[in-house]
Design a protein around this motif. Structure first.
Motif, PDB file in Angstrom:
ATOM      1  N   TYR A  34      32.992  32.443   9.524  1.00 51.79           N
ATOM      2  CA  TYR A  34      33.753  33.477   8.815  1.00 51.79           C
ATOM      3  C   TYR A  34      33.726  33.191   7.316  1.00 51.79           C
ATOM      4  O   TYR A  34      33.725  32.039   6.895  1.00 51.79           O
ATOM      5  N   TRP A  35      33.733  34.250   6.543  1.00 50.16           N
ATOM      6  CA  TRP A  35      33.898  34.136   5.092  1.00 50.16           C
ATOM      7  C   TRP A  35      35.069  34.996   4.649  1.00 50.16           C
ATOM      8  O   TRP A  35      35.192  36.167   5.042  1.00 50.16           O
ATOM      9  N   TYR A  36      35.894  34.381   3.830  1.00 47.78           N
ATOM     10  CA  TYR A  36      36.994  35.065   3.166  1.00 47.78           C
ATOM     11  C   TYR A  36      36.872  34.793   1.669  1.00 47.78           C
ATOM     12  O   TYR A  36      36.246  33.818   1.262  1.00 47.78           O
ATOM     13  N   ARG A  37      37.505  35.631   0.868  1.00 47.97           N
ATOM     14  CA  ARG A  37      37.591  35.331  -0.551  1.00 47.97           C
ATOM     15  C   ARG A  37      39.017  35.576  -1.022  1.00 47.97           C
ATOM     16  O   ARG A  37      39.769  36.340  -0.424  1.00 47.97           O
ATOM     17  N   GLN A  38      39.367  34.901  -2.127  1.00 45.61           N
ATOM     18  CA  GLN A  38      40.705  35.024  -2.673  1.00 45.61           C
ATOM     19  C   GLN A  38      40.594  35.206  -4.187  1.00 45.61           C
ATOM     20  O   GLN A  38      40.231  34.274  -4.899  1.00 45.61           O
ATOM     21  N   ILE A  39      40.890  36.406  -4.602  1.00 42.44           N
ATOM     22  CA  ILE A  39      40.946  36.711  -6.032  1.00 42.44           C
ATOM     23  C   ILE A  39      42.275  36.192  -6.556  1.00 42.44           C
ATOM     24  O   ILE A  39      43.283  36.183  -5.843  1.00 42.44           O
ATOM     25  N   HIS A  40      42.271  35.782  -7.814  1.00 39.57           N
ATOM     26  CA  HIS A  40      43.446  35.164  -8.424  1.00 39.57           C
ATOM     27  C   HIS A  40      44.725  35.986  -8.190  1.00 39.57           C
ATOM     28  O   HIS A  40      44.742  37.192  -8.405  1.00 39.57           O
ATOM     29  N   SER A  41      45.768  35.287  -7.714  1.00 37.82           N
ATOM     30  CA  SER A  41      47.100  35.873  -7.489  1.00 37.82           C
ATOM     31  C   SER A  41      47.134  36.902  -6.357  1.00 37.82           C
ATOM     32  O   SER A  41      48.078  37.693  -6.275  1.00 37.82           O
ATOM     33  N   GLN A  42      46.112  36.895  -5.519  1.00 36.96           N
ATOM     34  CA  GLN A  42      46.119  37.771  -4.351  1.00 36.96           C
ATOM     35  C   GLN A  42      45.977  36.945  -3.080  1.00 36.96           C
ATOM     36  O   GLN A  42      45.631  35.764  -3.129  1.00 36.96           O
ATOM     37  N   GLY A  43      46.235  37.564  -1.936  1.00 37.99           N
ATOM     38  CA  GLY A  43      46.005  36.903  -0.669  1.00 37.99           C
ATOM     39  C   GLY A  43      44.528  36.913  -0.320  1.00 37.99           C
ATOM     40  O   GLY A  43      43.752  37.703  -0.870  1.00 37.99           O
ATOM     41  N   PRO A  44      44.086  36.032   0.578  1.00 35.53           N
ATOM     42  CA  PRO A  44      42.688  36.041   0.990  1.00 35.53           C
ATOM     43  C   PRO A  44      42.291  37.380   1.609  1.00 35.53           C
ATOM     44  O   PRO A  44      43.116  38.082   2.196  1.00 35.53           O
TER      45      PRO A  44
END
Lengths: 113, 115
Positions: A34-44
């Protein structure tokens, strides 16, 4: 769940492809990537997942090696908004199974103008 | 479709005080998760609910943390008493599938600062 290894950071130029590597040499036959990403100050945010075949969706492509010991997430045309921490996770995904989604430190992708 | 709602977004308390966070998952999602994310680290699962039952709370510090999901919809996470090391972002996530589903939808998180 098998552990993953990712470099701590990488950068790429805007408009170019970003290729994010992940090593999961101890992956089991019933574990998905699985791949997730997390932009600054947001949830994955979920990006994509796969078992052994390559996968593509509107966000990215996932290339898994034939021996399944590593994979690459490809963002075909990176934009500044793709700057984020990207997490590669392997987990069992059987219906009814209780399998944690275990996040590591991820790789920080910086897209430069 | 509305996303996962969390409140408050920010909270500052002194150590030994108590705090509660609220989460409303996406409508129809049976599985709900609470994660703790300390600065510079990836999120760590604290507790997982399937409807109103606990599936996994093995990493929840039960001497000070508690969570409930009484009607199988929204959930609260409480910390009492808080310690300095509890300063973190508390993320709620929900999933449409059973415990085996790997596609989670996260809220924006509640940032806790303990002084």
């Amino acid at each position: 769940d098998a552990k993953t290894t990712q470099p701590p950071s990488m950068d790429c130029a805007e408009g170019r492809a970003a290729n994010l590597p992940c090593n999961h040499s101890t992956i089991s036959g019933n574990e998905y990537v699985y791949w997730y990403r997390q932009i600054h100050s947001q949830g994955p945010q979920y990006i994509i997942h796969g078992l052994k075949n390559n996968e593509t969706n509107e966000m990215a492509s996932l290339i898994i090696t034939e021996d399944r010991k590593s994979s690459t997430l490809i963002l075909p045309h990176a934009t500044l908004r793709d700057t984020a921490v990207y997490y590669c996770i392997v987990r069992v995904a059987l219906i009814g199974a209780n399998s944690k989604l275990t996040f590591g430190k991820g790789i920080t992708l910086s897209v430069r103008p | 479709e509305a996303g996962v709602a969390q409140s408050p977004r920010y909270k500052i308390i002194e150590k030994r005080q108590s705090v509660a966070f609220w989460c409303n998952p996406i409508s129809g999602h049976a599985t709900l998760y609470w994660y703790q994310q300390i600065l510079g680290q990836g999120p760590k699962l604290l507790i997982q609910f399937q409807n109103n039952g606990v599936v996994d709370d093995s990493q929840l510090p039960k001497d000070r943390f508690s969570a409930e999901r009484l009607k199988g919809v929204d959930s609260t996470l409480k910390i009492q008493p808080a310690k300095l090391e509890d300063s973190a972002v508390y993320l709620c996530a929900s999933s449409p599938g059973g415990p085996g589903s790997g596609e989670l939808f996260f809220g924006e998180g509640s940032r806790l600062t303990v002084l």
